[in-house]
Design a protein around this motif. Structure first.
Motif, mmCIF file in Angstrom:
data_model
loop_
_atom_site.group_PDB
_atom_site.id
_atom_site.type_symbol
_atom_site.label_atom_id
_atom_site.label_comp_id
_atom_site.label_asym_id
_atom_site.label_seq_id
_atom_site.Cartn_x
_atom_site.Cartn_y
_atom_site.Cartn_z
ATOM 1 N N ALA A 250 0.830 -1.211 0.000
ATOM 2 C CA ALA A 250 0.000 0.000 0.000
ATOM 3 C C ALA A 250 0.859 1.254 0.000
ATOM 4 C CB ALA A 250 -0.928 -0.010 1.213
ATOM 5 N N HIS A 251 2.058 1.153 0.584
ATOM 6 C CA HIS A 251 2.968 2.299 0.603
ATOM 7 C C HIS A 251 3.565 2.566 -0.777
ATOM 8 C CE1 HIS A 251 3.619 1.512 5.180
ATOM 9 N NE2 HIS A 251 2.460 2.077 4.908
ATOM 10 N N SER A 252 3.455 1.576 -1.665
ATOM 11 C CA SER A 252 4.013 1.736 -3.015
ATOM 12 C C SER A 252 2.902 1.952 -4.045
ATOM 13 C CB SER A 252 4.853 0.510 -3.383
ATOM 14 O OG SER A 252 4.059 -0.668 -3.336
ATOM 15 N N ASN A 253 1.808 2.579 -3.595
ATOM 16 C CA ASN A 253 0.676 2.940 -4.462
ATOM 17 C C ASN A 253 -0.080 1.738 -5.010
ATOM 18 O OD1 ASN A 253 1.229 5.710 -4.172
ATOM 19 N ND2 ASN A 253 2.767 5.616 -5.818
ATOM 20 N N SER A 254 0.118 0.571 -4.413
ATOM 21 C CA SER A 254 -0.686 -0.596 -4.760
ATOM 22 C C SER A 254 -1.778 -0.734 -3.701
ATOM 23 C CB SER A 254 0.194 -1.850 -4.789
ATOM 24 O OG SER A 254 -0.591 -2.987 -5.061
ATOM 25 N N HIS A 255 -2.903 -1.296 -4.069
ATOM 26 C CA HIS A 255 -4.029 -1.346 -3.136
ATOM 27 C C HIS A 255 -4.614 -2.758 -3.060
ATOM 28 C CE1 HIS A 255 -3.954 3.017 -2.821
ATOM 29 N NE2 HIS A 255 -3.872 3.062 -4.141
ATOM 30 N N PRO A 256 -3.859 -3.704 -2.487
ATOM 31 C CA PRO A 256 -4.399 -5.053 -2.324
ATOM 32 C C PRO A 256 -5.490 -5.073 -1.256
ATOM 33 C CG PRO A 256 -2.292 -4.860 -1.211
ATOM 34 C CD PRO A 256 -2.504 -3.577 -1.953
ATOM 35 N N GLN A 257 -6.354 -6.072 -1.343
ATOM 36 C CA GLN A 257 -7.449 -6.177 -0.387
ATOM 37 C C GLN A 257 -6.912 -6.525 0.996
ATOM 38 O OE1 GLN A 257 -11.432 -8.897 -0.074
ATOM 39 N NE2 GLN A 257 -10.969 -7.985 -2.062
ATOM 40 N N GLU A 258 -7.458 -5.881 2.008
ATOM 41 C CA GLU A 258 -7.002 -6.089 3.383
ATOM 42 C C GLU A 258 -7.263 -7.526 3.823
ATOM 43 O OE1 GLU A 258 -7.843 -4.257 7.859
ATOM 44 O OE2 GLU A 258 -8.655 -3.280 6.061
ATOM 45 N N VAL A 259 -6.353 -8.045 4.652
ATOM 46 C CA VAL A 259 -6.510 -9.401 5.176
ATOM 47 C C VAL A 259 -7.286 -9.309 6.486
ATOM 48 C CG1 VAL A 259 -5.331 -11.511 5.882
ATOM 49 C CG2 VAL A 259 -4.298 -10.024 4.155
ATOM 50 N N PRO A 260 -8.443 -9.944 6.587
ATOM 51 C CA PRO A 260 -9.280 -9.783 7.781
ATOM 52 C C PRO A 260 -8.702 -10.483 9.003
ATOM 53 C CG PRO A 260 -10.261 -11.385 6.297
ATOM 54 C CD PRO A 260 -9.088 -10.796 5.572
ATOM 55 N N VAL A 261 -8.931 -9.871 10.168
ATOM 56 C CA VAL A 261 -8.511 -10.464 11.436
ATOM 57 C C VAL A 261 -9.517 -11.513 11.890
ATOM 58 C CG1 VAL A 261 -8.057 -9.995 13.880
ATOM 59 C CG2 VAL A 261 -7.248 -8.404 12.127
ATOM 60 N N SER A 262 -10.791 -11.201 11.739
ATOM 61 C CA SER A 262 -11.864 -12.128 12.099
ATOM 62 C C SER A 262 -12.755 -12.340 10.879
ATOM 63 C CB SER A 262 -12.670 -11.571 13.274
ATOM 64 O OG SER A 262 -13.205 -10.297 12.942
ATOM 65 N N LEU A 263 -13.785 -13.134 11.027
ATOM 66 C CA LEU A 263 -14.660 -13.464 9.902
ATOM 67 C C LEU A 263 -15.198 -12.198 9.247
ATOM 68 C CD1 LEU A 263 -16.151 -15.603 8.240
ATOM 69 C CD2 LEU A 263 -18.006 -15.471 9.915
ATOM 70 N N ASP A 264 -14.962 -12.074 7.954
ATOM 71 C CA ASP A 264 -15.399 -10.909 7.189
ATOM 72 C C ASP A 264 -16.396 -11.377 6.127
ATOM 73 O OD1 ASP A 264 -15.757 -8.585 5.830
ATOM 74 O OD2 ASP A 264 -13.676 -8.370 5.149
ATOM 75 N N ARG A 265 -17.672 -11.167 6.398
ATOM 76 C CA ARG A 265 -18.715 -11.606 5.466
ATOM 77 C C ARG A 265 -18.820 -10.685 4.250
ATOM 78 N NH1 ARG A 265 -21.655 -15.587 7.779
ATOM 79 N NH2 ARG A 265 -21.531 -15.803 10.057
ATOM 80 N N HIS A 266 -18.111 -9.569 4.287
ATOM 81 C CA HIS A 266 -18.178 -8.629 3.167
ATOM 82 C C HIS A 266 -16.980 -8.763 2.230
ATOM 83 C CE1 HIS A 266 -21.542 -6.692 5.168
ATOM 84 N NE2 HIS A 266 -20.813 -6.580 6.273
ATOM 85 N N SER A 267 -16.029 -9.605 2.572
ATOM 86 C CA SER A 267 -14.858 -9.775 1.714
ATOM 87 C C SER A 267 -15.259 -10.431 0.400
ATOM 88 C CB SER A 267 -13.809 -10.639 2.421
ATOM 89 O OG SER A 267 -12.733 -10.918 1.547
ATOM 90 N N THR A 268 -14.711 -9.925 -0.688
ATOM 91 C CA THR A 268 -14.997 -10.482 -2.017
ATOM 92 C C THR A 268 -13.787 -11.195 -2.613
ATOM 93 O OG1 THR A 268 -14.391 -8.363 -3.046
ATOM 94 C CG2 THR A 268 -16.727 -8.703 -2.481
ATOM 95 N N HIS A 269 -12.770 -11.408 -1.814
ATOM 96 C CA HIS A 269 -11.573 -12.065 -2.337
ATOM 97 C C HIS A 269 -11.886 -13.531 -2.631
ATOM 98 C CE1 HIS A 269 -7.509 -13.632 -2.692
ATOM 99 N NE2 HIS A 269 -7.084 -12.383 -2.795
#
Length: 600
Positions: A454-473
């Motif tokens: 993210a510091h290099s202008n890339s925007h990968p999807q965040e890795v969830p800490v707990s169950l993420d029902r909204h993640s589309t990965h």
């Protein structure tokens, strides 16, 4: 840099009288020969520590000038039995030469002394013959090849500790020979040394010690210099760095500055305004790597790290921790008769603490797979070893390079090694242990990579800490889907089935989803139908609804392949979904809930 830092550390230790002075060394001594004023041998005193299961030699500071090699070399006023008495447990092809050489060296050093204790010692050497040893009180075969010192009857100190002996030995050391040059450690002009003492205490290295600095082939020669002359280091510098390093590597129970990570033996030390602040910093770092088992102490450490995470400096949180304290971490690995530097880190304590805080954040996972704060790096490295048949992982099975790279990434805050993720994914497939600790490591690798990207202008999807029902990965969704399909199987067949779909299809499902998931979904319909026939319609409806919601997020087709990062997210999704079901089963122990999920 390494030798310079060790040289400075020696000066601190010397000021505290924790290490021997120049010309002396801490060696393992097992016995003392007591003799009378006329040189008659009287008895053997056992100096070993017998507090443990097995007697251990005592560490004494004895005169020392250079390490023994294939040639003859005797130490002043102490040595092993082949030199001192002309007796050994082996064949002893050079016994006569070794004993004669020992006598010759003692006479050369102390022959002109008028000190009564030294005159008596020389008389002892004149009278001695090997047949005397078995007749002495205290003799047993255990004394053979052990190190001996001497003590005059009626004296409390050993012979090498007497003022006369110390004065003569110190004077002999002052008779410097050799070339004068600029020392690479201190920058001063001094007598240069070529004999580097062995470094002892590195696991896996030779018990007699291994070399940190060594040149033994023409390929390492430079500008006509051969062997150790290539390293322009003064005799004092050689003694200082080797003594400090051997002190750090000692195997005493009270040594908290030494730990093992894979094949690397790790030592660390601090540099502060005084010894008290330095020791406090070393104690703090030791707790970071081996968190205390006491709940209150662990809670204090967790609270302190939490405040560091908020940006507060260590000096404000604990007056014993000084701002600007320099810290050094050195990892050494065995390499035949030499030592390899696995990693080296020199930084401030504040920055190291922030790196550890970030490490704990990257490992954060819910539900938490451990109590309190995250375990030490050695325990985390152990999770990469195979676990078969319910056996605990073994340190010998940890990849040496992987363990070193893991420790380096923790210390520096850089990316975790990509091989760590590959290793964990491989372990999931091979031994089937999808444990919380392994998942936390997967999550840490991906989370740190995403943050740094993210510091290099890339925007990968965040890795969830707990169950993420909204993640589309896709990888994360497929892992969740696989967990629900397993729940459907358990709901239909019960918990006592021989093998679940995880045992049979996890590897294929996580790597090539398109080849496995259509078949698993067809089987799931049969499982759901079976559950409805067993009056588990409510549970079947819940699972079917969850499966439908996950599939809606995946799109029309399953991916043919998942790259290694996506397989890591697959494992995280599987863990999150399984643990949520398991938590529900614990909180509501109904018939329906008890059929869902398992503790991954």
């Amino acid at each position: 840099m390494i030798l310079s830092a060790l040289n400075d550390y020696y000066r601190r230790l010397a000021a505290q009288d924790k290490v021997p002075a120049s010309g002396f060394s801490s060696e393992k001594i097992s016995y003392a020969l007591v003799f009378s004023g006329d040189g008659t041998p009287l008895q053997i005193d056992d100096l070993r520590d017998t507090s443990g299961k097995k007697p251990r030699p005592r560490t004494l500071q004895v005169p020392y000038d250079k390490r023994k090699t294939s040639g003859l070399h005797a130490y002043p006023l102490w040595d092993k039995t082949s030199y001192v008495f002309g007796v050994t447990a082996g064949e002893g092809k050079k016994l006569a030469q070794e004993h004669a050489f020992f006598k010759q060296r003692q006479c050369e050093l102390f022959g002109e002394s008028n000190a009564p204790e030294l005159r008596a010692f020389l008389k002892l050497l004149d009278k001695w013959h090997p047949g005397m040893l078995p007749k002495l009180a205290g003799y047993s075969e255990e004394v053979l090849d052990a190190n001996f010192v001497f003590r005059l009857e009626g004296e409390h100190q050993y012979l090498h500790e007497s003022k006369a002996a110390v004065k003569i030995w110190t004077s002999a050391l002052d008779d410097n020979d050799g070339n004068v040059g600029q020392c690479l450690i201190t920058g001063e002009n001094a007598y240069l040394g070529t004999d580097h003492p062995p470094i002892k205490g590195v696991n896996g290295a030779q018990s007699s010690g291994a070399s940190l600095i060594s040149f033994n082939a023409d390929a390492y020669s430079s500008y006509g210099f051969k062997e150790q002359k290539n390293a322009s280091i003064s005799k004092a510098g050689i003694f200082n760095y080797s003594t400090a390093l051997n002190y750090l590597l000692r195997r005493d129970n009270d040594n908290h500055q030494r730990l093992q990570i894979g094949d690397a033996t790790v030592v660390f030390w601090a540099e502060a305004s005084d010894a008290a602040h330095a020791e406090a910093a070393e104690g703090f770092f030791a707790m970071l790597n081996e968190p205390p088992s006491d709940e209150q102490e662990a809670a204090k450490l967790g609270s302190l790290l939490g405040q560091v995470a908020q940006g507060r400096p260590l000096a404000e949180l604990d007056p014993r921790l000084e701002s600007g304290t320099r810290f050094f971490v050195l990892g050494l690995a065995p390499n035949a008769a030499r030592l390899s530097v696995r990693f080296w880190c020199a930084d401030t304590l504040d920055r190291l603490a922030r790196h550890y805080v970030q490490h704990h954040r990257d490992l954060q996972l819910e539900p938490t797979p451990w109590k309190g704060i995250a375990p030490g790096s050695w325990w985390l490295a152990l999770q990469t070893a195979p676990m078969h048949g319910g056996q605990k992982p073994k340190a010998d099975d940890v990849s040496p390079q992987l363990a070193g790279e893991l420790m380096r990434s923790i210390l520096t805050g850089s990316r975790y090694p990509q091989s760590l993720l590959s290793n964990l994914v491989m372990r999931f497939r091979s031994d089937g242990h999808i444990t919380g600790a392994r998942i936390a490591l997967c999550k840490a690798v991906l989370a740190r990579a995403a943050r740094l990207a993210a510091h290099s202008n890339s925007h990968p999807q965040e890795v969830p800490v707990s169950l993420d029902r909204h993640s589309t990965h896709p990888g994360y969704l497929l892992g969740r889907l696989f967990a629900e399909l397993e729940n459907a199987q358990r709901g239909a067949l019960g918990d006592q089935i021989n093998a679940t779909i995880r045992d049979r299809y996890y590897g294929a499902a996580s790597a090539t989803p398109a080849s496995v998931f259509p078949m698993l979904l067809r089987n799931a319909q049969n499982h759901l139908s079976n559950m409805r026939k067993k009056d588990k319609g409510g549970l079947a409806h819940t699972i079917e609804k969850e499966i439908g919601a996950i599939i809606d997020g995946l799109g029309d087709t399953f991916p043919k392949h998942l790259k290694i990062e996506d397989q890591g997210r697959f494992a995280i999704g599987y863990y999150h979904q399984s643990q949520v079901r398991y938590a529900k089963r614990d909180s509501t122990p109904t018939e329906e809930a008890s059929a869902q999920g398992e503790n991954a």
